[in-house]
Design an enzyme around this catalytic site. Sequence first.
Site, PDB file in Angstrom:
ATOM      1  N   ASP A  19      34.384 -12.357 -36.059  1.00  0.00           N
ATOM      2  CA  ASP A  19      33.844 -11.011 -35.813  1.00  0.00           C
ATOM      3  C   ASP A  19      34.875  -9.939 -36.153  1.00  0.00           C
ATOM      4  O   ASP A  19      36.069 -10.137 -35.964  1.00  0.00           O
ATOM      5  CB  ASP A  19      33.453 -10.910 -34.328  1.00  0.00           C
ATOM      6  CG  ASP A  19      32.554  -9.708 -34.069  1.00  0.00           C
ATOM      7  OD1 ASP A  19      31.970  -9.173 -35.032  1.00  0.00           O
ATOM      8  OD2 ASP A  19      32.450  -9.306 -32.900  1.00  0.00           O
TER       9      ASP A  19
ATOM     10  N   ASN B 213      21.356 -11.917 -38.070  1.00  0.00           N
ATOM     11  CA  ASN B 213      22.001 -11.063 -39.083  1.00  0.00           C
ATOM     12  C   ASN B 213      21.032 -10.523 -40.144  1.00  0.00           C
ATOM     13  O   ASN B 213      21.349  -9.559 -40.848  1.00  0.00           O
ATOM     14  CB  ASN B 213      23.153 -11.816 -39.777  1.00  0.00           C
ATOM     15  CG  ASN B 213      24.382 -11.970 -38.897  1.00  0.00           C
ATOM     16  OD1 ASN B 213      25.171 -12.891 -39.065  1.00  0.00           O
ATOM     17  ND2 ASN B 213      24.561 -11.063 -37.929  1.00  0.00           N
TER      18      ASN B 213
END
Length: 250
Positions: A35, A83
């Site tokens: 991330d 996503n």
Amino acid sequence: MGDSKSGVVAEDTKNLETSEESQTALPRHVAIVMDGNGRWAKRRGLPRVIGHQAGMKALERTIDNAKDLGVRYLSVYAFSTENWKRARSEVQGLMGLFRYYLKGKIQQMHRRGARVRFVGLMNAFQDDILETVRSAEDLTRDNTDIDVIFCVNYGGRQEILDAVSSLMRSNHDGPVTEDVLRKHLYAPDIPDPDLLIRTGGELRISNFWLWEGAYSEFYFSDLLWPDFDRAELERALHSYAGRNRRYGTA
Ligand code: FPP
């Protein structure tokens, strides 16, 4: 990050590898939530996709470092089922990177002795990606230095739902135990992650390895993924080595 502290950690980690306790001190399976690519790019006034590009380089480094440090399985959360909700341009950019990586880097991973695997709902991807994924898995099938598992279009809840559906279709007779359900997960032969690293400073699991990570040890890093380096991996391994895994026992 080449400070004296990381030098000490490096030495400690090396000792762990060679000590008699290495089997328990070193995690066999390290899982990573990569991330922070977007923030890394934003801080530099660059488009998010450039952050993902830098993230891909961090991934290449991390595969080499993990192998070098004796990690046997490395899984990375490269694209989640959520996503797809990102801006079209970002999703397209990620698919472009995925293609580039698959077409350009797999030979290199093969030469380095990595077995490459993909876990997730692969059918969502375009045919050319699917073909390259299959040929990458075929090419590297017999490699034994490190298994690199790309979790793409992966979601932990979806995996459990798919396992239940698959179990129901199998006409299984008898009690449904953990071992029975496990056989229907996406990759039942991969050992559960011992250590789950998340970069980017957030403290959550984000639907990654929900079943498999039940007893994983966590290491949260404030570094943004493109900045993740060997010293931070060593710190994570060192932190893991000091944990007392009890699996719910006293
Ligand atoms: C999370 O950062 C990262 C991703 C959603 C994608 C991860 C992808 C790569 C590291 C490169 C892909 C490489 C291959 C081979 C598929 P974020 O965008 O959520 O960052 P932010 O929290 O700072 O916005």
